[in-house]
Design an enzyme around this catalytic site. Structure first.
Site, PDB file in Angstrom:
ATOM      1  N   GLY A 127       0.819  -0.971   0.069  1.00  0.00           N
ATOM      2  CA  GLY A 127      -0.158   0.447  -0.187  1.00  0.00           C
ATOM      3  C   GLY A 127       1.141   1.261  -0.479  1.00  0.00           C
ATOM      4  CG  ASN A 176       1.182 -12.033  -9.675  1.00  0.00           C
ATOM      5  OD1 ASN A 176       0.631 -13.120  -9.843  1.00  0.00           O
ATOM      6  ND2 ASN A 176       2.079 -10.990  -9.177  1.00  0.00           N
ATOM      7  CB  THR A 200       1.978  -8.231 -14.173  1.00  0.00           C
ATOM      8  OG1 THR A 200       1.107  -8.496 -13.111  1.00  0.00           O
ATOM      9  CG2 THR A 200       0.789  -6.485 -14.176  1.00  0.00           C
ATOM     10  N   GLY A 253       5.290 -10.698 -16.271  1.00  0.00           N
ATOM     11  CA  GLY A 253       6.615 -10.627 -16.081  1.00  0.00           C
ATOM     12  C   GLY A 253       7.515 -10.336 -17.450  1.00  0.00           C
ATOM     13  CG  ASP A 258       4.050  -2.477  -5.224  1.00  0.00           C
ATOM     14  OD1 ASP A 258       3.330  -3.026  -4.826  1.00  0.00           O
ATOM     15  OD2 ASP A 258       5.100  -2.906  -4.027  1.00  0.00           O
TER      16      ASP A 258
END
Length: 365
Positions: A40, A182, A209, A211, A242
């Site tokens: 966060g 991911n 996502t 990689g 993040d």
């Protein structure tokens, strides 16, 4: 638009080794660092450094680590007024091992478990003053669902980054505006099915996502979009996700389309992979402008405050972090070398004006 992050605030103890140890194995560490973290807080700092008006909501312990983390966020431009200091509990801690271009993380929640319904009720008015809220899975699941319900009922957009991975109820997913797992988290959420099928089931919502493969989504039109990952000197992947989530949320808050937001977010990962520790990887907005001026760019009279130009008629959009034509073409999936687009603009971004080629080092921005 004012933005918010509701989530974890940790002190990261990062140990660097030649590689990740195997089960039962002891390795000699090369370095140890204590770095402000928590998914966060990481995302909030990335957003602030990209120029967002962002407020952090979460809890720390009444200890030196907690005080240090609040000060660090304040120094980075994050609003900390509503962070609760919980007595009698330790600040969250993440133990991170980095080696061979990868990492493992063990998180001790500590004060993050005090981000409960009672706390949310105490900051509800401030939360609803924000136009978009970014959440992760390092606070209690019940709290996450409660925040999503409140935001959904009051027309506040929600971005849920479901990491660490755990199942999410279908009725909760239905209330989320953007979901950003991911590939491993996506498999836990949706089971063993092809990525393309997952994306098509949630057009305009799901972003996965992958990689080195890049980031994929299904546009509202039904088209699958994959933004390729940029090549970089990968030193440490910690915080990269993040950074991407923070950058994506900032762009959505600013009115960008999903495609524009993802292309910008991927650009932010170049410095993220090249350095250790999240808090140094995203340049502040004013630092970006300073870098542009070093390469001869000045504010353009032809556009808004984000448009810069150079004497050779090369343009740069500081708001989107792309040159026209130059950096923009360097991120084209169809035209990665920029060859042939000098006279007709960048096809992948639909620019129609002729620009000269730019050789500005991409890692600088």
């Amino acid at each position: 638009m004012k933005t918010a992050v509701v989530g974890s605030i940790n002190m990261d103890m990062t140990v660097t080794a030649e590689r990740i140890p195997l089960k039962g194995e002891t390795l000699k560490g090369e370095d140890i660092r204590y770095i402000p973290g928590g998914k966060g807080a990481n995302q909030a700092v990335a957003m602030a450094k990209l120029g967002a008006d962002v407020e952090m909501f979460g809890c720390v312990g009444d200890d030196e680590a907690g005080r240090s983390l609040i000060k660090n966020m304040e120094d980075m431009g994050v609003g900390t007024t509503h962070i609760k200091v919980a007595p009698g509990v330790n600040t969250g801690l993440a133990v991170i091992t980095v080696g061979d271009h990868d990492n493992t993380i063990v998180v001790v929640a500590g004060a993050n478990d005090r981000v409960d319904r009672e706390y949310v009720d105490s900051i509800k008015d401030a939360l609803l003053a924000c136009g978009i809220v970014l959440l992760q899975h390092e606070i209690p699941q019940d709290t996450i669902e409660y925040v999503i319900d409140i935001c959904h009922e009051n027309g506040v957009k929600v971005v849920l980054n479901p990491g660490p991975a755990r199942p999410v109820k279908p009725e909760v997913l239905a209330k989320v505006d953007y979901l950003t797992p991911n590939e491993h988290e996506a498999a836990i959420l949706f089971g063993d099915m092809p990525v393309e099928e997952m994306l098509k089931a949630y057009p305009g919502k799901l972003v996965i996502t992958q990689g080195s493969k890049g980031v994929s989504t299904c546009l509202p039109t039904g088209e699958i979009l994959t933004v390729p990952a940029r090549k970089a000197n990968v030193v440490d992947t910690t915080g990269a996700g993040d950074t991407l989530n923070g950058a994506f949320t900032v762009q959505i808050a600013g009115g960008s389309t999903m495609e524009e937001a993802l292309r910008f977010a991927v650009l932010t990962l170049i410095p993220a992979h090249a350095l250790r520790g999240l808090r140094v990887i995203v340049p502040h907005a004013h630092e970006r402008v300073s870098l542009l001026k070093q390469y001869g760019f000045e504010p353009s009279e032809e556009g808004g405050p984000a448009l810069f130009q150079r004497a050779d008629r090369t343009y740069f959009d500081a708001g989107k972090g792309m040159a026209l034509c130059g950096l923009a073409c360097c991120v084209c999936s169809e035209n990665p070398t920029c060859a042939g687009c000098r006279n007709e603009g960048c096809k992948d971004r639909s620019w129609s004006v002729s620009y000269t080629h730019l050789t500005l080092p991409t890692n600088s921005l």
